[in-house]
Scaffold this motif. Sequence first.
Motif, PDB file in Angstrom:
ATOM      1  N   LYS A 161    -116.400   0.362   8.868  1.00 20.98           N
ATOM      2  CA  LYS A 161    -115.281   0.802   9.576  1.00 20.98           C
ATOM      3  C   LYS A 161    -115.280   0.787  11.076  1.00 20.98           C
ATOM      4  O   LYS A 161    -115.248   1.496  11.692  1.00 20.98           O
ATOM      5  N   ALA A 189    -112.517   1.167  13.634  1.00 18.74           N
ATOM      6  CA  ALA A 189    -112.467   3.403  13.338  1.00 18.74           C
ATOM      7  C   ALA A 189    -111.795   3.706  14.827  1.00 18.74           C
ATOM      8  O   ALA A 189    -113.117   3.313  16.190  1.00 18.74           O
ATOM      9  N   THR A 196    -108.564  -0.278   9.428  1.00 21.17           N
ATOM     10  CA  THR A 196    -108.748   0.966   9.564  1.00 21.17           C
ATOM     11  C   THR A 196    -107.387   0.922  10.466  1.00 21.17           C
ATOM     12  O   THR A 196    -106.390   1.698  11.038  1.00 21.17           O
ATOM     13  N   HIS A 256    -105.387   4.190   9.306  1.00 23.09           N
ATOM     14  CA  HIS A 256    -105.859   4.910   9.834  1.00 23.09           C
ATOM     15  C   HIS A 256    -105.133   5.980  10.979  1.00 23.09           C
ATOM     16  O   HIS A 256    -104.848   6.357  11.371  1.00 23.09           O
ATOM     17  N   LYS A 272    -111.660  10.475   6.520  1.00 21.74           N
ATOM     18  CA  LYS A 272    -110.224  11.012   7.758  1.00 21.74           C
ATOM     19  C   LYS A 272    -110.238  11.951   8.012  1.00 21.74           C
ATOM     20  O   LYS A 272    -109.169  11.848   8.093  1.00 21.74           O
ATOM     21  N   THR A 323    -105.648  -5.225  11.336  1.00 22.25           N
ATOM     22  CA  THR A 323    -106.825  -4.625  11.717  1.00 22.25           C
ATOM     23  C   THR A 323    -107.721  -6.096  12.018  1.00 22.25           C
ATOM     24  O   THR A 323    -107.221  -6.696  10.718  1.00 22.25           O
TER      25      THR A 323
END
Length: 444
Positions: free
Chosen positions: A17, A20, A173, A176, A210, A291
């Motif tokens: 990730k 992130a 991501t 998220h 997460k 992303t």
Amino acid sequence: MVLKTFKIGGIHPAENKLSANAKIHTLPIPKTVYIPMGQHIGAPATPLVKKGDMVKVGQMIGKASGFVSANIHSSVSGKVKKIDQIIDSSGYKKDVVVIDVDGDEWEESIDRSTELVKEITLTQEEIKAKIAESGIVGLGGATFPTHIKLSPPPGNTAKVLVINAVECEPYLTADHQIMLEKGEEIMVGVSILMKGVGVEKAIIGIENNKKDAIDYFKKIAKAYKGIEIAPLKVQYPQGGEKQLIAATIGKEVPSGALPIAVGAVVNNVATAYAVYEAIQKNKPLFERIVTVTGKSVKNPCNLLVRGGTPTNDLIDFAGGLPEDTGKVISGGPMMGKALVNLEVPAAKGTSGILIMQDTESARAKMDACIRCAKCVKACPMGIEPYLLMSLAEKSNWDQSEQRNVMDCIECGSCSFTCPSNRPLLDYIRMGKGKVGQIIRGRKS
């Protein structure tokens, strides 16, 4: 705390990730957009505009042309250059509306303010109609029209709304980050979906990698009736509908059945945000978070992208195409599709652009199956990938159907675990296509 997950199969690939906690940046508007008329499962939309027409941001330019279909809206303002065809992320030519951008003039009815609107004034039927009008589809990748999900078939009753905030694909991501930046809006969106489908309970499943999103959602969910946060074990493919249902409500969806068979309706967390914007802000779905990532990418990022933007523009914003690029994938490494060129436009289902290094993207030499059964153990659907590949090689479609090839969710867990580097998913996907044709022919 014991974290829930599904019981059959599953793997844990490297998460990678890289983007992130990268804040969402707005990608500059391109000079020209190529807006596909088919950004959803089902019949492509019918163009409502012609060469020379002037359009605004948010204007409907494609009308849903079937029961399973979705409206398409312009992501930019400007002049329609032509109606053309372009290769999309699937590798097939699709109809597109090409628009030369002029300024950024939005439909006046769209509320562009950032003020949170909590009160839901529309009725259940009005919510479904507005979602359909706004062209909302599932943003987790499947792109199934959302208004249809909110209307269970006769004889079926929805009991719980399950929100997929898992984002189990490595590298991606976008979901998220939208949870961290648009949490309150998502909660309102979930409440709207609950009203739209007629349930009193919603469960938001979030994988335990997460923790910041889990903590934040648990905090803000207290102010919203009937919404529960379910932290889940990190296990791929937890984001599959049937796997997520098993993890969150403990029920197994029967073979060949839909989630509604166990009283569940599943929607992606980014879809919930799009629903908030459609209902509370009168904003159709014409842009989304994407992303852009990869081990050699200079600036892995999460971008707000207008639909129809060429992939090249996203890559340029992230620092350009690395010299060691072997493959560019739309989506994640497990279920994404390799792009044939970088002019492929971003669409509603574009969750990520993954730039893989040549060393990791090259296929290893295929060896004979050693009957180790690793693919069987990894399969979250309980089918036999090694056998289904063999049946596909022999064009034995009757046996493929009997062995439940249509249950495959195309997660790629089998290919990932195979020590002989056999392209199991490729052959199973071909088998699904052939068997699907046979089944449709039988019904007609």
